[in-house]
Motif scaffolding. Structure first.
Motif, PDB file in Angstrom:
ATOM      1  N   ARG A  62       2.468 -21.481  67.489  1.00 46.13           N
ATOM      2  CA  ARG A  62       3.437 -22.058  66.553  1.00 46.13           C
ATOM      3  C   ARG A  62       3.412 -23.578  66.641  1.00 46.13           C
ATOM      4  N   TYR A  67       5.750 -27.753  60.597  1.00 45.64           N
ATOM      5  CA  TYR A  67       6.679 -27.292  61.631  1.00 45.64           C
ATOM      6  C   TYR A  67       7.109 -25.859  61.360  1.00 45.64           C
ATOM      7  N   THR A  68       7.089 -25.042  62.413  1.00 44.22           N
ATOM      8  CA  THR A  68       7.441 -23.612  62.446  1.00 44.22           C
ATOM      9  C   THR A  68       6.301 -22.722  61.924  1.00 44.22           C
ATOM     10  N   HIS A  71       2.926 -20.662  62.044  1.00 49.65           N
ATOM     11  CA  HIS A  71       2.091 -20.087  63.084  1.00 49.65           C
ATOM     12  C   HIS A  71       0.661 -20.153  62.575  1.00 49.65           C
TER      13      HIS A  71
END
Length: 324
Positions: free
Chosen positions: A193, A268-269, A271
């Motif tokens: 992530r 961001y966030t 995966h």
């Protein structure tokens, strides 16, 4: 496919199984060939295929040091799932589990919990307290308990090199990515992530996605041409740095940072999966941020040149394996 965490979550549908035990680190060609055998056995006998793995891996727990992994748990589960495994039994390897005597491991877990019918293990497989259990003990007990034990042959590639996780780690440490890929049977990649970093890349004009390694160490270091999956329907070209970023942080914790070419997006966030294609240079110390900027520009030129030369063609792997 079912992911079962812990012996206490074993259900009746998991019993009467075909079992193999191991780390499956890297999910290399030897692992793939083994699971093909188990699939054939399952298709004949209509029994579930169960793979027992451990988290942390026994050597990680027993050595009490940070070891180099090829594959993180999530990637390992994905590989096993695509290989057609019915059940992944993930056991927490801790002080209590490490103290189980070899005989009790067979009696209480393999027989009572799983009611195994077939057990496939490597010729160097050891188990139980002080690693006293082995193939001979398993076969002896299995003969009386009604399950068969099959010794897994060592696998060799076309160059007569033993296919093993250790050989792959050595190849990656020595910057022989193509050799590692041939042993793996697939590209070497890391997924994770995207988390917040120190944002140095953004400040100097080269924003990076910081992929969480969760304290694990990778067998590679330096700057690489990469492809990134998980953002769009096709892989995106990029440049990655694996190292401790000595120029600014001075810290000793390994990091994976990825800069996408021609793409500006907040990751961001997300995966993502990072596939390593070619090494550009080793990580090095720069006396100033300006010198770091100049080097990054040179690195990006090299990476663009790499993608232009290769035309982004995917590699094709041979399937032939020599059994010994």
């Amino acid at each position: 496919m079912e992911f079962v965490r812990g012996l206490h979550n074993i259900k009746s549908r998991h019993k009467g199984c075909i079992l193999t035990i191991g780390n499956f680190d890297g999910f290399h060609r030897g692992h793939q060939a083994l699971l093909e055998k188990l699939q054939k056995k399952r298709n004949i006998l209509k029994l579930p295929v169960v793979v027992m793995i451990f988290e942390p891996q026994p050597k990680e727990y027993l050595s009490n040091i940070i070891t180099i992994r090829l594959t993180r748990l999530r990637d390992k589960v994905n590989y096993l799932c695509t290989a057609g495994v019915d059940v992944i039994l993930c056991i927490t390897f801790n002080k209590k589990f490490a103290a189980i005597e070899a005989y009790n491991f067979i009696k209480n877990i393999l027989i009572s919990k799983l009611d195994v019918r077939f057990v496939y293990i490597g010729d160097d497989f050891k188990f139980g307290a002080f690693r006293k259990g082995d193939f001979v003990l398993l076969k002896k007990i299995g003969k009386n308990a009604g399950f068969k034990v099959i010794r897994i042959a060592t696998y060799f590639d076309e160059n007569n090199q033993r296919i093993s996780s250790t050989a792959i780690r050595v190849a990656l440490v020595e910057n022989r990515i193509l050799d590692a890929e041939l042993l793996l049977g697939h590209s070497y990649c890391i997924s994770g992530r995207v988390v917040h970093g120190d944002e140095l890349g953004r400040r100097i004009g080269f924003p990076t996605a910081n992929v969480s390694l969760q304290g694990k160490r990778l067998p590679i270091h330096g700057v690489y041409a990469v492809e990134v999956y998980g953002i769009s329907n096709y892989p995106l070209p990029g440049i990655a740095n694996v190292g401790i970023c000595p120029t600014v942080t001075g810290k000793n914790q390994q990091k994976l940072e990825v800069h996408l070419l021609n793409v500006s997006i907040n990751l961001y966030t997300y995966h993502i999966k990072v596939v390593f294609l070619a090494k550009i240079r080793d990580e090095q110390y720069f006396s100033s941020v300006k010198k770091l900027q100049r080097q990054i520009k040179k690195d990006i030129i090299k990476v663009r040149s790499y993608f232009n030369k290769t035309n982004n063609i995917n590699k094709i792997y041979k399937n032939g394996i020599i059994y010994k």
